[in-house]
Design a protein around this motif. Structure first.
Motif, PDB file in Angstrom:
ATOM      1  N   GLU A 434      48.956 -27.626 -36.129  1.00 20.33           N
ATOM      2  CA  GLU A 434      48.842 -26.265 -36.653  1.00 20.33           C
ATOM      3  C   GLU A 434      50.114 -25.464 -36.401  1.00 20.33           C
ATOM      4  O   GLU A 434      50.659 -24.827 -37.311  1.00 20.33           O
ATOM      5  CB  GLU A 434      47.650 -25.560 -36.009  1.00 20.33           C
ATOM      6  CG  GLU A 434      47.337 -24.181 -36.595  1.00 20.33           C
ATOM      7  CD  GLU A 434      46.825 -24.269 -38.016  1.00 20.33           C
ATOM      8  OE1 GLU A 434      47.209 -23.421 -38.838  1.00 20.33           O
ATOM      9  OE2 GLU A 434      46.059 -25.201 -38.305  1.00 20.33           O
ATOM     10  N   SER A 435      50.598 -25.503 -35.152  1.00 21.71           N
ATOM     11  CA  SER A 435      51.800 -24.725 -34.836  1.00 21.71           C
ATOM     12  C   SER A 435      53.010 -25.258 -35.595  1.00 21.71           C
ATOM     13  O   SER A 435      53.878 -24.489 -36.020  1.00 21.71           O
ATOM     14  CB  SER A 435      52.061 -24.759 -33.327  1.00 21.71           C
ATOM     15  OG  SER A 435      52.268 -26.085 -32.875  1.00 21.71           O
ATOM     16  N   ASP A 438      52.834 -23.987 -39.173  1.00 19.31           N
ATOM     17  CA  ASP A 438      53.149 -22.562 -39.197  1.00 19.31           C
ATOM     18  C   ASP A 438      54.655 -22.343 -39.152  1.00 19.31           C
ATOM     19  O   ASP A 438      55.197 -21.478 -39.854  1.00 19.31           O
ATOM     20  CB  ASP A 438      52.482 -21.848 -38.014  1.00 19.31           C
ATOM     21  CG  ASP A 438      50.978 -21.711 -38.183  1.00 19.31           C
ATOM     22  OD1 ASP A 438      50.504 -21.877 -39.327  1.00 19.31           O
ATOM     23  OD2 ASP A 438      50.284 -21.455 -37.185  1.00 19.31           O
TER      24      ASP A 438
END
Length: 491
Positions: A434-435, A438
């Protein structure tokens, strides 16, 4: 919602084909499984390994019908579509097992039927079912699937979107020659065959440069410009996007009119027949992706893979088939997106590859506003070309994979001959995708993705039993893929 891809006349022909399939299925129950992939993801290897493991009693602990002993016989049979080339399973498996080379990649559509005799797990079903299921495997290039969204786009939309994308990131460098020709072309001048050919050639060269290994971009329609086949040189493939004015209409015999007409011909001659005759008749689908290669090529390749998956998933309508829908508008009720080459990682990273691919798919689903029902994601290796080991370094155990690099592969300046084995540290994927996504979406300057070694290994040398019979092709999670794709049809 994705745009409507077919006319009412197309729908009528599709409904007729589905009625014929349904009638045939009453006598011989059949599931049509589509197999496609993006950018060297291993479609041919997947099909060959799947069939070989079914025919030769491979280790399939997660494929319940085989694990429980309910499958009594497996055999290849003549395919029902005489006009479609047969998938040359015997040639491909010989290349894998005997020659230990990877078979040629998919360049056109092909088909293979494998039939399983089984005993239903339900006593009620045993009364009414013949206990036989045919799986018609339909193999087709991923480029053809990425063409389907063109059915919902007119020439202006296609031109604007393609040129806009060509001006981004690394594509801006690769498209420089083609865009220079495009902007220099007088779209209102009389149509000139030589100008049209030069534009089409430059456009195709740009697409090929995007697909090359060092770039590994995925969003590359029109796909038949990369795989022209017997249409090479035809007007339907001799076209390219043009830089069009915001308003106005093309003159009667202008270059603009010629390109627009040929674009529509491409949809009619190439894309619609594939959709109507093959894609619209599928029951299940697997889409293979090489997420590791995208990670290795950097943020832009990852973003492009996500864009391609968005376009791909917009073509599907996953959900449960009712009797009426299967007759009149067959629905692909299960779609599996599989990240291949899991054997290039230590098993500790398999779940991370799974999570990374799942995040790609989830983001694609979010972008098209589509429910994820009927879609699954997993990491697999159709053929396991490595084994795992550990080495001591600075007093610590370091997990490595061991395999035979293909001839010409270079690791740390050392060139391999295709015979000698070696151990490499495969690298680590991020624990939290996820990071990472992003940061990619934010366009973080100088962002470096985790370093993953993508080394091409030879297929493994298969062990033999005491009687000299070679064992089945080793794999990772191929049985889990089988269970999702057609295990329920053998219940």
């Amino acid at each position: 919602m994705p745009p409507r891809l077919t006319s009412f006349a197309d729908d009528a022909r599709i409904a007729f084909d589905n009625l014929a399939d349904r009638a045939s299925g009453l006598v011989n129950p059949t599931v049509r499984l589509g197999v496609t992939g993006l950018s060297r993801s291993g479609k041919t290897v997947f099909i060959s390994s799947l069939v070989h493991n079914l025919l030769h009693g491979g280790r399939l602990p997660l494929f319940e019908p085989v694990q429980s002993g309910r499958v009594s016989a497996v055999r290849l049979e003549p395919q029902p579509d005489d006009a479609v080339p047969r998938f040359q399973y015997e040639d491909h498996i010989r290349a894998l097992v005997k020659d230990r080379i990877w078979p040629d990649s998919t360049r056109a559509i092909s088909e293979l039927r494998i039939t399983l005799d089984y005993q239903s797990a339900s006593g009620w079903n045993r009364l009414f079912s013949p206990g036989r299921l045919s799986i018609d495997i339909v193999d087709y290039p991923g480029e053809w699937l990425l063409d389907l969204p063109l059915l919902g786009k007119d020439y202006r939309t296609f031109s604007e979107e393609t040129i806009a994308l060509a001006k981004t990131g690394v594509r801006s460098e690769l498209s420089r020659g083609w865009l220079a020709l495009t902007h220099a072309a007088d779209i209102h001048a009389s149509a000139d065959e030589m100008i049209a050919r030069d534009l089409a050639t430059a456009f195709a060269d740009y697409l090929k440069a995007c697909k090359a290994d060092e770039r590994s971009l995925s969003t590359l329609p029109p796909g038949r410009l990369l795989l022209p086949g017997d249409l090479d040189g035809s007007p339907a493939l001799t076209f390219a996007p043009l830089a069009l004015p915001a308003d106005g209409r093309p003159g009667r015999n202008s270059l603009w009119t010629m390109m627009e007409r040929r674009y529509e011909a491409y949809k009619s001659v190439v894309v619609k027949p594939f959709f109507r005759e093959h894609f619209a008749r599928l029951d299940r689908q697997i889409v293979l992706v090489d997420a590791l290669q995208a990670m290795n090529r950097g943020p832009e390749a990852v973003q492009d893979l996500e864009r391609a998956l968005t376009d791909v998933l917009a073509c599907f309508r996953p959900g449960t088939n009712s009797l009426l829908s299967s007759l009149l508008g067959r629905r692909i009720d299960r779609v599996l997106v599989a990240a291949t080459k899991a054997d290039h990682l230590h098993h500790e990273s398999h779940d991370r590859l799974d999570a990374l691919t799942r995040r790609l798919v989830d983001r694609a689903i979010d972008r098209i506003g589509m429910a994820g029902a009927g879609i699954d994601v997993m990491a697999l290796a159709s053929v396991r070309a490595t084994r795992e080991a550990s080495v001591k370094r600075d007093g610590h155990d370091l997990p490595v994979i061991v395999g035979t690099p293909m001839e010409g592969e270079t690791i740390a300046g050392e060139r391999f001959d295709g015979e000698r084995k070696t151990a490499i540290f495969p690298g680590d994927l991020p624990a939290d995708p996820e990071s990472l996504f992003d940061r990619i979406a934010a366009g973080e300057s100088g962002l470096r993705l985790p370093d993953v070694n993508v080394v091409r290994f030879r297929p493994p040398q298969l062990e033999e039993t005491g009687g000299g019979i070679k064992l089945s092709v080793p794999h990772i999670r191929l049985d889990r893929a089988m269970q999702f794709l057609f295990g329920d049809r053998l219940a």
